[in-house]
Design an enzyme around this catalytic site. Structure first.
Site, short mmCIF file in Angstrom:
data_model
loop_
_atom_site.label_atom_id
_atom_site.label_comp_id
_atom_site.label_asym_id
_atom_site.label_seq_id
_atom_site.Cartn_x
_atom_site.Cartn_y
_atom_site.Cartn_z
N THR A 76 0.85 -1.20 0.00
CA THR A 76 0.00 0.00 0.00
C THR A 76 0.88 1.24 0.00
O THR A 76 0.71 2.15 -0.81
CB THR A 76 -0.93 0.01 1.23
N ASN A 155 -5.02 -9.47 -8.13
CA ASN A 155 -5.21 -10.17 -6.85
C ASN A 155 -6.52 -10.93 -6.76
O ASN A 155 -6.64 -11.86 -5.97
CB ASN A 155 -5.07 -9.19 -5.69
N GLN A 183 1.36 -9.51 -5.74
CA GLN A 183 0.90 -10.88 -5.90
C GLN A 183 1.93 -11.79 -6.56
O GLN A 183 1.78 -13.01 -6.53
CB GLN A 183 -0.39 -10.91 -6.75
N SER A 203 5.26 -6.80 -1.21
CA SER A 203 4.76 -6.86 0.16
C SER A 203 5.16 -8.17 0.83
O SER A 203 4.95 -9.25 0.28
CB SER A 203 3.23 -6.74 0.13
N HIS A 205 3.99 -9.89 3.42
CA HIS A 205 3.02 -10.88 3.89
C HIS A 205 2.32 -11.63 2.76
O HIS A 205 1.47 -12.48 3.01
CB HIS A 205 2.01 -10.26 4.86
N CYS A 329 -21.62 -5.24 -5.30
CA CYS A 329 -20.75 -4.42 -6.15
C CYS A 329 -21.38 -3.07 -6.40
O CYS A 329 -22.31 -2.92 -7.16
CB CYS A 329 -20.35 -5.20 -7.40
C1 LIG Z 1 -2.03 -7.18 -0.79
C2 LIG Z 1 -1.88 -6.28 -1.95
C3 LIG Z 1 -1.55 -4.92 -1.77
C4 LIG Z 1 -1.42 -4.30 -0.40
O1 LIG Z 1 -0.30 -4.77 0.27
P1 LIG Z 1 -0.11 -4.44 1.83
O2 LIG Z 1 1.29 -4.89 2.10
O3 LIG Z 1 -1.13 -5.24 2.54
O4 LIG Z 1 -0.27 -2.98 2.00
C5 LIG Z 1 -1.40 -4.14 -2.89
N1 LIG Z 1 -1.57 -4.64 -4.11
C6 LIG Z 1 -1.88 -5.93 -4.34
C7 LIG Z 1 -2.04 -6.44 -5.72
C8 LIG Z 1 -2.05 -6.79 -3.26
O5 LIG Z 1 -2.38 -8.06 -3.48
#
Ligand SMILES: *Cc1c(COP(=O)(O)O)cnc(C)c1O
Length: 385
Positions: A76, A155, A183, A203, A205, A329
């Site tokens: 993010t 995602n 992703q 990211s 996680h 939606c």
């Molecule tokens: C999870 C995700 C994010 C956000 O990542 P965070 O580390 O949770 O802020 C942004 N873009 C995509 C495509 C994601 O899958």
């Protein structure tokens, strides 16, 4: 029945569990390496060494030098920094930005904010499989185009975009190219050079690392205006005392992810194909969303007629299986359903979407269990019982 884990986790696109070796690494850091990496004394130098080694690890994984890696609090923040930072740095050159209709909210919301401040944004549509046509990107380019932001893989429905070709077109025209690789990093092979990107968000996680840590790759020569101001950490691009335990955890997850990348891709793809084939054959009025082959190894996104994704998530949760599904939606909000409507699927139908995202630790046995409990759940929900 054979023993099953207490709960089956099929929501890896939302977040992944943290690997034990990552926990170990972070715990060691928290216990021993408390120094401030900006300080010249021994504890500071030790912390700084971890910071530099971690940049090296991430850089190596995406084929760039360590100086091109900036740590952030996650994708993010990386997306916000890339989009606002490049827009501000290049605003004298022009005010037009190109993006796609399927971006993550953490890219769409900054772009909408830029629109309110006078930027013009072109949203490139996708085809029925979720693919962005590089030629459409070419046609959208104007003399005042300064940046493009297009995600590496979606995602929700998992389609992998032709980023290298798009990047090639943008490179010829000197347009800064950002891609959200949250992703894909450590889930498929990534090479920042081959992808022709200038900025890349990742990211922790999403690849078995900790939450609250990510990175932004910034190509040498690409200008970014900082969006936070403070100390001079990370060349002032992203000041603030670095979170060494999280950084070390991110690097550890990356190291393990790279080591097992090919084996994991093969394993997860086999599981995915098995699940998709069986689900399509055992359930009525179900179809797959996204591209049949150009998709994330673990992504199975389905649309089911006359059913709500939210209800499926709740029922599967009762059966101890975690999946993700879309809720209503609404045109104004950015929900999973709006990404799905970009595929040309109506709002009514998009509400019946369910995403099963697999990880390397999932087993065939777990999938068989899912395939046993899911069809009766679908029947039950459709009959309104
Ligand atoms: C999870 C995700 C994010 C956000 O990542 P965070 O580390 O949770 O802020 C942004 N873009 C995509 C495509 C994601 O899958």
């Amino acid at each position: 029945m054979d023993s099953l884990p207490d709960y089956i986790y099929f929501d890896h696109a939302a977040t992944t569990p943290v690997l034990p070796d990552v926990v170990q690494e972070m715990s060691t850091c928290l216990n021993k390496f408390y120094g401030n990496p900006s300080e010249p004394h021994l504890p500071g130098r030790e912390a700084n060494k971890i910071l530099q080694n971690s940049k090296q690890t991430i850089g190596k994984a995406m084929n760039c030098s360590p100086e091109q890696i900036i740590f952030t609090s996650g994708a993010t923040e990386s997306n916000n920094l890339a989009i606002f930072g490049a827009a501000e740095a290049y605003q004298k050159k022009g005010n037009h930005i190109i993006t796609s209709s399927i971006e993550h909210p953490s890219a769409i919301m900054p772009l909408r904010r830029l629109q309110r401040k006078g930027f013009e944004v072109t949203y490139i549509p996708v085809d029925a499989n979720g693919i962005i046509d590089p030629e459409e990107v070419r046609r959208a380019i104007r003399p005042e185009t300064v940046m493009a932001s297009i995600m590496h893989a979606n995602n929700i429905f998992g389609t992998i975009e032709p980023i290298a070709q798009i990047g090639n077109i943008l490179k010829e025209r000197g347009i800064v190219f950002h891609s959200d690789a949250a992703q894909t990093f450590c889930n498929i092979d990534i090479d920042a050079e081959k992808l022709n990107v200038d900025l890349l968000s990742i990211s922790g996680h999403k690849f078995y690392g900790p939450k609250g840590i990510g990175a932004l790759y910034i190509r040498k020569g690409t200008r970014i205006m900082p969006q936070l101001f403070g100390g001079g950490q990370q060349r002032g691009v992203r000041p603030g005392t670095e979170n060494i335990p999280a950084v070390a955890g991110l690097a550890k997850a990356c190291q393990i992810g790279q080591r097992n990348l090919v084996a994991n891709i093969i394993k997860v793809t086999v599981l995915r194909e098995y699940l998709i084939e069986k689900a399509l054959n055992s359930i009525e009025d179900i179809r797959l969303c996204g591209h049949p082959v150009k998709r994330l190894p673990g992504n199975c996104c389905f649309i089911l007629k006359n059913i709500s994704g939210k209800a499926m998530v709740a029922e599967l949760d009762k059966a101890s299986i975690a999946v993700s599904g879309s809720s209503a939606c609404a045109a104004s909000s950015i929900k999973p359903a709006s990404a799905i409507t970009s595929l040309g699927i109506s709002c009514d139908e998009a509400v019946g979407s369910v995403r099963i995202s697999l990880g390397f630790e999932n087993t065939l046995k777990e999938i068989d269990y899912f395939l046993k409990v899911f069809p009766p759940i679908v029947n039950k929900l459709r009959s309104g019982l």
